[in-house]
Design a protein around this motif. Sequence first.
Motif, PDB file in Angstrom:
ATOM      1  N   UNK A 124      39.186  39.215  50.856  1.00 41.61           N
ATOM      2  CA  UNK A 124      40.473  39.877  51.078  1.00 41.61           C
ATOM      3  C   UNK A 124      41.376  39.607  49.882  1.00 41.61           C
ATOM      4  N   UNK A 125      42.104  40.640  49.473  1.00 40.79           N
ATOM      5  CA  UNK A 125      42.983  40.528  48.315  1.00 40.79           C
ATOM      6  C   UNK A 125      44.397  40.921  48.729  1.00 40.79           C
ATOM      7  N   UNK A 126      45.429  40.260  48.187  1.00 40.90           N
ATOM      8  CA  UNK A 126      46.805  40.694  48.464  1.00 40.90           C
ATOM      9  C   UNK A 126      47.006  42.130  47.983  1.00 40.90           C
ATOM     10  N   UNK A 127      47.512  42.982  48.851  1.00 37.21           N
ATOM     11  CA  UNK A 127      47.691  44.391  48.499  1.00 37.21           C
ATOM     12  C   UNK A 127      48.598  44.548  47.285  1.00 37.21           C
ATOM     13  N   UNK A 128      49.677  43.788  47.247  1.00 31.83           N
ATOM     14  CA  UNK A 128      50.605  43.902  46.122  1.00 31.83           C
ATOM     15  C   UNK A 128      49.933  43.479  44.812  1.00 31.83           C
ATOM     16  N   UNK A 129      49.107  42.441  44.866  1.00 33.83           N
ATOM     17  CA  UNK A 129      48.445  41.944  43.658  1.00 33.83           C
ATOM     18  C   UNK A 129      47.607  43.035  43.004  1.00 33.83           C
ATOM     19  N   UNK A 130      46.691  43.628  43.765  1.00 27.32           N
ATOM     20  CA  UNK A 130      45.798  44.622  43.184  1.00 27.32           C
ATOM     21  C   UNK A 130      46.560  45.885  42.790  1.00 27.32           C
ATOM     22  N   UNK A 131      47.524  46.289  43.619  1.00 23.48           N
ATOM     23  CA  UNK A 131      48.293  47.502  43.323  1.00 23.48           C
ATOM     24  C   UNK A 131      49.072  47.358  42.023  1.00 23.48           C
ATOM     25  N   UNK A 132      49.737  46.230  41.848  1.00 27.87           N
ATOM     26  CA  UNK A 132      50.532  46.037  40.640  1.00 27.87           C
ATOM     27  C   UNK A 132      49.659  45.864  39.405  1.00 27.87           C
ATOM     28  N   UNK A 133      48.455  45.333  39.584  1.00 25.24           N
ATOM     29  CA  UNK A 133      47.527  45.273  38.449  1.00 25.24           C
ATOM     30  C   UNK A 133      47.149  46.673  37.979  1.00 25.24           C
ATOM     31  N   UNK A 134      47.184  47.643  38.893  1.00 24.79           N
ATOM     32  CA  UNK A 134      46.901  49.033  38.548  1.00 24.79           C
ATOM     33  C   UNK A 134      48.187  49.810  38.243  1.00 24.79           C
ATOM     34  N   UNK A 135      49.272  49.072  37.982  1.00 24.80           N
ATOM     35  CA  UNK A 135      50.560  49.676  37.604  1.00 24.80           C
ATOM     36  C   UNK A 135      51.130  50.574  38.699  1.00 24.80           C
ATOM     37  N   UNK A 136      50.954  50.158  39.945  1.00 27.71           N
ATOM     38  CA  UNK A 136      51.515  50.894  41.076  1.00 27.71           C
ATOM     39  C   UNK A 136      52.762  50.196  41.605  1.00 27.71           C
TER      40      UNK A 136
END
Length: 371
Positions: A124-136
């Motif tokens: 499981x990954x923090x949603x904000x972590x992965x999203x912000x890594x993709x510039x979202x």
Amino acid sequence: MLKKALTVFAAIALILFLFTATYAESSIVESSDVKVIIDGQLYTYAYVPVNINGRLFLPIREVAVSLGVANDNEHIIWNDAEKSATIIYGDIKVNLVINNPTVTVNGETRTFDTAPVIYKDKTYVPLRMLSECFNRKVHWDEKLRAAFITTEEQYNKVRYIAEKSSEALSAIKKGTIDTKMEIQIFGQGSSVSFTPSMSTRFDRESKRLHIVMDVPIMGNLSFNRYYGDNALYNWNMFRRNWEKTVFEDEYADIFFQNNVDVLSLANSETICSGMVVEEDAGSNKYIVKGNIYQADVFNLVNEVVYVLITFELDEYYTTVYVDMDSFLIEKIVMDIGGGLDSQLGENYSAKITCQFNNINGNFEITLPDGV
């Protein structure tokens, strides 16, 4: 003596490890009620989202795919020996390590306030972590229990159209807002359909409204009301007379604006994060859409049929049609559904269409006399 000390130390370490593991497990709360909307679209996942210390976590493969990553082992790579995952999205390469809040993005490190975990044998990954890594951009709406993810470009487009459409609406002095509601109620193996309607004429200069509502159920219920001079005039269909309610100045302004602002696009974080813009050059329209709901539109449904039914809002999708030249919102269509408290049934679905007509038309709103 040294051997005994090491044995005691090992035992203490094991106890601490077990205590920590138990604490970590108990701090994980499954959150099946949470909604995740990415680029205006609601996503559901095979494995339940979880909340850890106020942060939303999702299964890494599923959320990566919903963010646009190809669902194959070349773009989502798991290293079991290192307990790490590499996610490749376009020219962005992200490396995550279990229980480590530091992420590597294209060779550069970024540190977040939480870390990926393994829960029930799933990463499981923090949603904000992965999203912000993709510039979202990520926005959390506590009232809706929903996370909204969008691009900076779409966010700015929606905000710009919301601002311009608000200016366009405020310039309209008179108009008619026609609302049609196609409602279907389900329960005990049967269904019933009816189509209430509502027409609202408004005049900004006199600050007056004339509202007519028709509910074709149990015969045909018709409601007629006027608003003006800080008072609401309701026609009592049973007593056959007008009833007057006087408002305080502050509430009167709110009542007027709520009825006029139905055909507006709220310039809020939820709207800007939860909708996307398409351009239809053929019809000269911006089409703004997403898995959000317009509160003013939903309130119309409750206002029209509240005597018979109390709605719950579980599902919703809104489409807004905006003229490219004037930025005036010409129509809003909202599809909703959920449970309800009524003898008519247990669930419902509804399509609500609000449309602008008679813009700056030649009409006057005259209040009832002798009330």
